[in-house]
Design a protein around this motif. Sequence first.
Motif, PDB file in Angstrom:
ATOM      1  N   TYR A 113       0.997  -1.212   0.008  1.00  0.00           N
ATOM      2  CA  TYR A 113      -0.075   0.070   0.164  1.00  0.00           C
ATOM      3  C   TYR A 113       0.867   1.389   0.143  1.00  0.00           C
ATOM      4  O   TYR A 113       0.404   2.218  -0.643  1.00  0.00           O
ATOM      5  CB  TYR A 113      -0.899  -0.058   1.194  1.00  0.00           C
ATOM      6  N   TYR A 114       1.789   1.289   0.932  1.00  0.00           N
ATOM      7  CA  TYR A 114       2.667   2.303   1.157  1.00  0.00           C
ATOM      8  C   TYR A 114       3.468   2.820  -0.396  1.00  0.00           C
ATOM      9  O   TYR A 114       3.414   3.848  -0.900  1.00  0.00           O
ATOM     10  CB  TYR A 114       3.634   2.198   2.112  1.00  0.00           C
ATOM     11  N   VAL A 115       4.117   1.897  -1.154  1.00  0.00           N
ATOM     12  CA  VAL A 115       4.471   2.150  -2.093  1.00  0.00           C
ATOM     13  C   VAL A 115       3.593   2.487  -3.235  1.00  0.00           C
ATOM     14  O   VAL A 115       3.946   3.444  -4.086  1.00  0.00           O
ATOM     15  CB  VAL A 115       5.511   0.930  -2.830  1.00  0.00           C
ATOM     16  N   ALA A 116       2.546   1.760  -3.315  1.00  0.00           N
ATOM     17  CA  ALA A 116       1.648   2.241  -4.370  1.00  0.00           C
ATOM     18  C   ALA A 116       1.163   3.734  -3.955  1.00  0.00           C
ATOM     19  O   ALA A 116       1.075   4.672  -5.187  1.00  0.00           O
ATOM     20  CB  ALA A 116       0.382   1.443  -4.344  1.00  0.00           C
ATOM     21  N   ASN A 117       0.903   4.027  -3.068  1.00  0.00           N
ATOM     22  CA  ASN A 117       0.480   5.520  -2.540  1.00  0.00           C
ATOM     23  C   ASN A 117       1.677   6.576  -2.762  1.00  0.00           C
ATOM     24  O   ASN A 117       1.199   7.605  -3.189  1.00  0.00           O
ATOM     25  CB  ASN A 117       0.066   5.585  -1.122  1.00  0.00           C
ATOM     26  N   LYS A 118       2.805   6.337  -2.252  1.00  0.00           N
ATOM     27  CA  LYS A 118       4.016   7.016  -2.816  1.00  0.00           C
ATOM     28  C   LYS A 118       4.256   7.410  -4.129  1.00  0.00           C
ATOM     29  O   LYS A 118       4.371   8.519  -4.586  1.00  0.00           O
ATOM     30  CB  LYS A 118       5.178   6.225  -2.341  1.00  0.00           C
ATOM     31  N   LEU A 119       3.967   6.209  -4.998  1.00  0.00           N
ATOM     32  CA  LEU A 119       4.356   6.268  -6.440  1.00  0.00           C
ATOM     33  C   LEU A 119       3.264   7.141  -7.109  1.00  0.00           C
ATOM     34  O   LEU A 119       3.521   7.920  -7.896  1.00  0.00           O
ATOM     35  CB  LEU A 119       4.277   4.891  -7.145  1.00  0.00           C
ATOM     36  N   MET A 120       1.992   7.040  -6.669  1.00  0.00           N
ATOM     37  CA  MET A 120       0.834   7.821  -7.213  1.00  0.00           C
ATOM     38  C   MET A 120       0.672   9.153  -6.992  1.00  0.00           C
ATOM     39  O   MET A 120       0.608   9.986  -7.595  1.00  0.00           O
ATOM     40  CB  MET A 120      -0.352   7.022  -7.224  1.00  0.00           C
ATOM     41  N   LYS A 121       0.934   9.368  -5.597  1.00  0.00           N
ATOM     42  CA  LYS A 121       0.744  10.770  -5.022  1.00  0.00           C
ATOM     43  C   LYS A 121       1.890  11.584  -5.257  1.00  0.00           C
ATOM     44  O   LYS A 121       1.963  12.674  -5.276  1.00  0.00           O
ATOM     45  CB  LYS A 121       0.071  10.505  -3.687  1.00  0.00           C
ATOM     46  N   GLY A 122       3.118  11.186  -4.982  1.00  0.00           N
ATOM     47  CA  GLY A 122       4.209  11.914  -4.951  1.00  0.00           C
ATOM     48  C   GLY A 122       5.141  11.941  -5.982  1.00  0.00           C
ATOM     49  O   GLY A 122       5.984  12.691  -5.903  1.00  0.00           O
ATOM     50  N   PHE A 123       4.795  11.091  -7.012  1.00  0.00           N
ATOM     51  CA  PHE A 123       5.897  10.959  -8.082  1.00  0.00           C
ATOM     52  C   PHE A 123       5.162  11.065  -9.609  1.00  0.00           C
ATOM     53  O   PHE A 123       5.472  11.614 -10.605  1.00  0.00           O
ATOM     54  CB  PHE A 123       6.901   9.564  -8.142  1.00  0.00           C
ATOM     55  N   ILE A 124       3.904  10.323  -9.505  1.00  0.00           N
ATOM     56  CA  ILE A 124       3.232  10.578 -10.677  1.00  0.00           C
ATOM     57  C   ILE A 124       2.513  11.975 -10.639  1.00  0.00           C
ATOM     58  O   ILE A 124       2.174  12.758 -11.617  1.00  0.00           O
ATOM     59  CB  ILE A 124       2.380   9.171 -10.940  1.00  0.00           C
ATOM     60  N   GLY A 125       2.002  12.033  -9.285  1.00  0.00           N
ATOM     61  CA  GLY A 125       1.397  13.551  -8.988  1.00  0.00           C
ATOM     62  C   GLY A 125      -0.186  13.469  -9.092  1.00  0.00           C
ATOM     63  O   GLY A 125      -0.675  14.607  -9.144  1.00  0.00           O
ATOM     64  N   SER A 126      -0.950  12.437  -8.970  1.00  0.00           N
ATOM     65  CA  SER A 126      -2.184  12.309  -8.948  1.00  0.00           C
ATOM     66  C   SER A 126      -2.611  11.506  -7.681  1.00  0.00           C
ATOM     67  O   SER A 126      -2.017  10.890  -7.118  1.00  0.00           O
ATOM     68  CB  SER A 126      -2.733  11.465 -10.284  1.00  0.00           C
ATOM     69  N   ALA A 127      -3.765  11.807  -7.064  1.00  0.00           N
ATOM     70  CA  ALA A 127      -4.393  11.252  -6.070  1.00  0.00           C
ATOM     71  C   ALA A 127      -5.344  10.153  -6.610  1.00  0.00           C
ATOM     72  O   ALA A 127      -6.187   9.557  -5.609  1.00  0.00           O
ATOM     73  CB  ALA A 127      -5.285  12.081  -5.071  1.00  0.00           C
ATOM     74  N   ASN A 128      -5.080   9.771  -7.914  1.00  0.00           N
ATOM     75  CA  ASN A 128      -6.230   8.585  -8.350  1.00  0.00           C
ATOM     76  C   ASN A 128      -5.595   7.186  -7.957  1.00  0.00           C
ATOM     77  O   ASN A 128      -5.366   6.502  -8.640  1.00  0.00           O
ATOM     78  CB  ASN A 128      -6.206   8.486  -9.881  1.00  0.00           C
ATOM     79  N   ILE A 129      -5.553   7.184  -6.735  1.00  0.00           N
ATOM     80  CA  ILE A 129      -5.468   5.601  -6.204  1.00  0.00           C
ATOM     81  C   ILE A 129      -6.442   5.398  -5.110  1.00  0.00           C
ATOM     82  O   ILE A 129      -6.679   6.406  -4.009  1.00  0.00           O
ATOM     83  CB  ILE A 129      -3.968   5.537  -5.415  1.00  0.00           C
ATOM     84  N   ASP A 130      -7.468   4.364  -5.401  1.00  0.00           N
ATOM     85  CA  ASP A 130      -8.503   4.096  -4.175  1.00  0.00           C
ATOM     86  C   ASP A 130      -8.546   2.595  -4.054  1.00  0.00           C
ATOM     87  O   ASP A 130      -7.618   1.844  -4.779  1.00  0.00           O
ATOM     88  CB  ASP A 130      -9.839   4.739  -4.750  1.00  0.00           C
ATOM     89  N   THR A 131      -9.268   2.174  -3.296  1.00  0.00           N
ATOM     90  CA  THR A 131      -9.296   0.757  -2.829  1.00  0.00           C
ATOM     91  C   THR A 131     -10.532   0.252  -2.651  1.00  0.00           C
ATOM     92  O   THR A 131     -11.436   0.955  -2.377  1.00  0.00           O
ATOM     93  CB  THR A 131      -8.385   0.493  -1.564  1.00  0.00           C
ATOM     94  N   ASN A 132     -10.427  -1.121  -2.753  1.00  0.00           N
ATOM     95  CA  ASN A 132     -12.077  -1.817  -2.428  1.00  0.00           C
ATOM     96  C   ASN A 132     -12.436  -1.729  -0.876  1.00  0.00           C
ATOM     97  O   ASN A 132     -13.368  -1.781  -0.695  1.00  0.00           O
ATOM     98  CB  ASN A 132     -11.699  -3.069  -2.770  1.00  0.00           C
ATOM     99  N   SER A 133     -11.243  -1.116  -0.151  1.00  0.00           N
ATOM    100  CA  SER A 133     -11.656  -0.676   1.187  1.00  0.00           C
ATOM    101  C   SER A 133     -12.678   0.629   1.184  1.00  0.00           C
ATOM    102  O   SER A 133     -13.552   0.554   2.321  1.00  0.00           O
ATOM    103  CB  SER A 133     -10.469  -0.120   2.218  1.00  0.00           C
ATOM    104  N   ARG A 134     -12.847   1.067   0.070  1.00  0.00           N
ATOM    105  CA  ARG A 134     -13.924   2.455  -0.052  1.00  0.00           C
ATOM    106  C   ARG A 134     -15.345   1.971   0.083  1.00  0.00           C
ATOM    107  O   ARG A 134     -16.214   2.350   0.480  1.00  0.00           O
ATOM    108  CB  ARG A 134     -13.746   2.993  -1.366  1.00  0.00           C
ATOM    109  N   LEU A 135     -15.352   0.344  -0.305  1.00  0.00           N
ATOM    110  CA  LEU A 135     -16.663  -0.224  -0.230  1.00  0.00           C
ATOM    111  C   LEU A 135     -17.133  -0.887   1.322  1.00  0.00           C
ATOM    112  O   LEU A 135     -18.246  -1.388   1.386  1.00  0.00           O
ATOM    113  CB  LEU A 135     -16.543  -1.519  -1.037  1.00  0.00           C
TER     114      LEU A 135
END
Length: 893
Positions: A111-133
Amino acid sequence: MTTDSKTTRTTCPYCGVGCGVLATRQDDGTVSVTGDPDHPANFGRLCSKGSALAETLSLDDRLLYPEIAGERAGWDTALDLVAERFSTAVRDHGPDSVAFYVSGQILTEDYYVANKLMKGFIGSANIDTNSRLCMASSVAGHRRAFGSDTVPGTYVDLEQADLVVLVGSNLAWCHPVLFQRLEAAKAANPAMRVVVIDPRRTATCAIADLHLALKPDTDVFLFNGLLAFLSEADALNHNYIKRFTEGFEEAIQAAGPCEIGLISEKTGLSRQDIALFYKMVARTEKTVTVYSQGVNQSVVGTDKVNAIINTHLATGRIGRAGMGPFSVTGQPNAMGGREVGGLANMLAGHMVLENPNHRQIVQGFWNSPVIADKQGLKAVDLFKAVGDGRIKALWIMATSPADSLPDADGVAAALKDCPFVVVSEVSRAASSLAFADVVLPAAAWGEKDGTVTNSERRISRQRQFLDLPGEVKPDWWQLSEVGRRMGFADAFSYRGPAAIFREHAALSDYQNGGTRDFDIGAHKDISDTVFDGLTPFQWPQPAETAPKETRFFGQGGFFTGGRKAVFVPTAFKVPRKRARRYPFALNTGRIRDQWHTMTRTGKTARLTSHIAEPFAELHPQDAARLGIAPADLVEVTSPHGSVLVRALVTDRVGEGEVFVPMHWTDHLASSARIDAVVAPETDPQSGQPGSKFTPVQVAKREMAWFGFAVLRQRPVTIPAPYWALAPVEGGYRLEFAGETETDFKALAAALAPNSQDVLRIGDDAGGWLRLANWSGDVLQSAMFFSREPVDVSRQWACGLLSAEPVSGADRAGVLAGRAPADRPDPGAIVCSCFQIGSNQIETAARCGAASVRAIGETLKAGTNCGSCRSEIQTLLNEISKEELDDTDIAQAS
């Protein structure tokens, strides 16, 4: 532990209880799993699913190497392609054109690596999870009230309480070990009372002193009434309200006066039961309110959470032993995902995406080129964006959105049209694979190494005890390799999960100083060796402190701007009206022995023996009005889709309500993906779908014939519009049916080709046929066809595949469809661990075993994992009632 075995302490991969398990691997490769007596979540207890973990480790369905366009590929080729397509989409369409959809099944380090890659390096917050459900409304409610996503209490509070209120939580089936702890506490403290608030009479009601079967989505009205009652009865903690909270008057005004008659009208509960409940809460200092999906999975879920929290803030019953609001999560690492910002509206370390100071902290710590500065797309909206073309590249990890998201058919259509889809997966049974351009084989439970966090903030190790099969790689490694290939090598040069955990812990400590709830800075310099032996601990654990059991907010200390809790006004919203065409309210949920979409639990016969077929619970009066009899097939339909399932006529549901479980997919049933029916409507605060309330219609589906079969081999095709398949010992059981007349012999040949030694009996005029096929003296298949639902003892028939060889005259007995006199039919399985059926329990009860304990002593049922004890109690209650009724009739005559 013997010299020819190795035992590993690890953590169960199922619900959010977070049980410790001992996995013992023998030299021959076999594995056994038992509960860890030293783990503070379960103290050695396991549920039926946990007890059967060793039976789910087969490699028969595993993905073992990367694939591109359905063809085997090397890791370098696959990862280069993923990095290139994501980089191209970001370059041509911007960072918000790509997305990750991850899962509470992955570990915190993944989870940590996925969140870091998307939000801090790609620059989008388009990472969500089935925990949203499953728990996003709890996150939103916590943050509105506490200023942080903080669970205040611990599991011990359930044992120390004098009143436990279970709201929208079938604890007995969904969190069985926590239920067992509650059972034991109630037995030790006869003064303890349990209230269950749930539209259905679930297995949990066996422990209830009061069951409040309220109308769906009327919880806010009930708890607003409770808040008003506490105020009018002067049962408030005025000192706590004054010192540690704000907004009380606004919340009381929104709640309105406590008008029991109006509350009764809105909730459907009797005035007497409402008044009793309110008085119980007012008079009981040590009150815990446990809530789960029945609260969260609602378009007003966040308001439900805050209505509950308001009552605890008003009484000061929070953060002290035996009291507080308590959210129990559905997945093993939903909490870990929350800690690292795995939701589209959060940052790592429980920091807030909208807070510029928090963004600066995270970006500075990561030394990242960018940081997402606005919320990303939440699950339902994310897949709408996939469907309308805004998302050009999508990476799905450890979940199957085409099965589990609402409007699942719409999600499948969106995935089909997405330009580039990557799926990291374990099982070939996962529906998402059909849409993947690139498939990456991921590590499964037993092969993973890292941490998970349970519902009481306890971080535990999940340790590897199996070798990685084939070319399988863990999720963190896959993500890191893609990050390196996208040009961020220095930030993703992890050598293992311990390095990621160190970084995660260090970020939680960075510029914290008690200003943020999540802090595990004590572990920021942890060595690989110490990480390997890490024992379960509860956060927070700041730097230079020892682990300890903690609660939050007993003396204030909230994380809002003013450091005070906020009473959130929660005005009741009337559940949306249902058009005459869709007069039923659909409720979805879990069953006892299955997990998610059954790619793991569906592999073992022990777990499918309890309930082997998808079903719809209907109230008897609704069934009678619609001309539906028990075991008929019914279609449940909404504007979004439909399912075809077996009717289960029961007063466990109220009139106008229907319950269908969430587990079946196209892998094990013809048409039972219930999330294809669920409406994609969400809570405006949390973005969580309302999976507990969708307007539907229910209608009987007329069938020309029905079939039941036990088969040694799984059939390649099942030529029937309705079917449900489940493993049994030695093979499979199959329920099936058709709408038009068919040639039963031809159908049997399709299900069991190459049949040679076949025994048949039947009546063409009567429209029935029974046949069995042998290879030598070993039964290969037995099939039963009829114009009505097949009258066969299922449990006995399933046992034929594991029975002794059958020869000569005894073969005819197979087609009788009933157990012989010397082998009584056990009935529907109640205890999965010991395969004890309802008929056996009834016989024992009528012979004097009148308690759950006595049944256990007689049959062993309920003495292993204990998950079936509430169901045994329900059976005993029914038997006792029948005997009383028989006595009354005899006396009257």
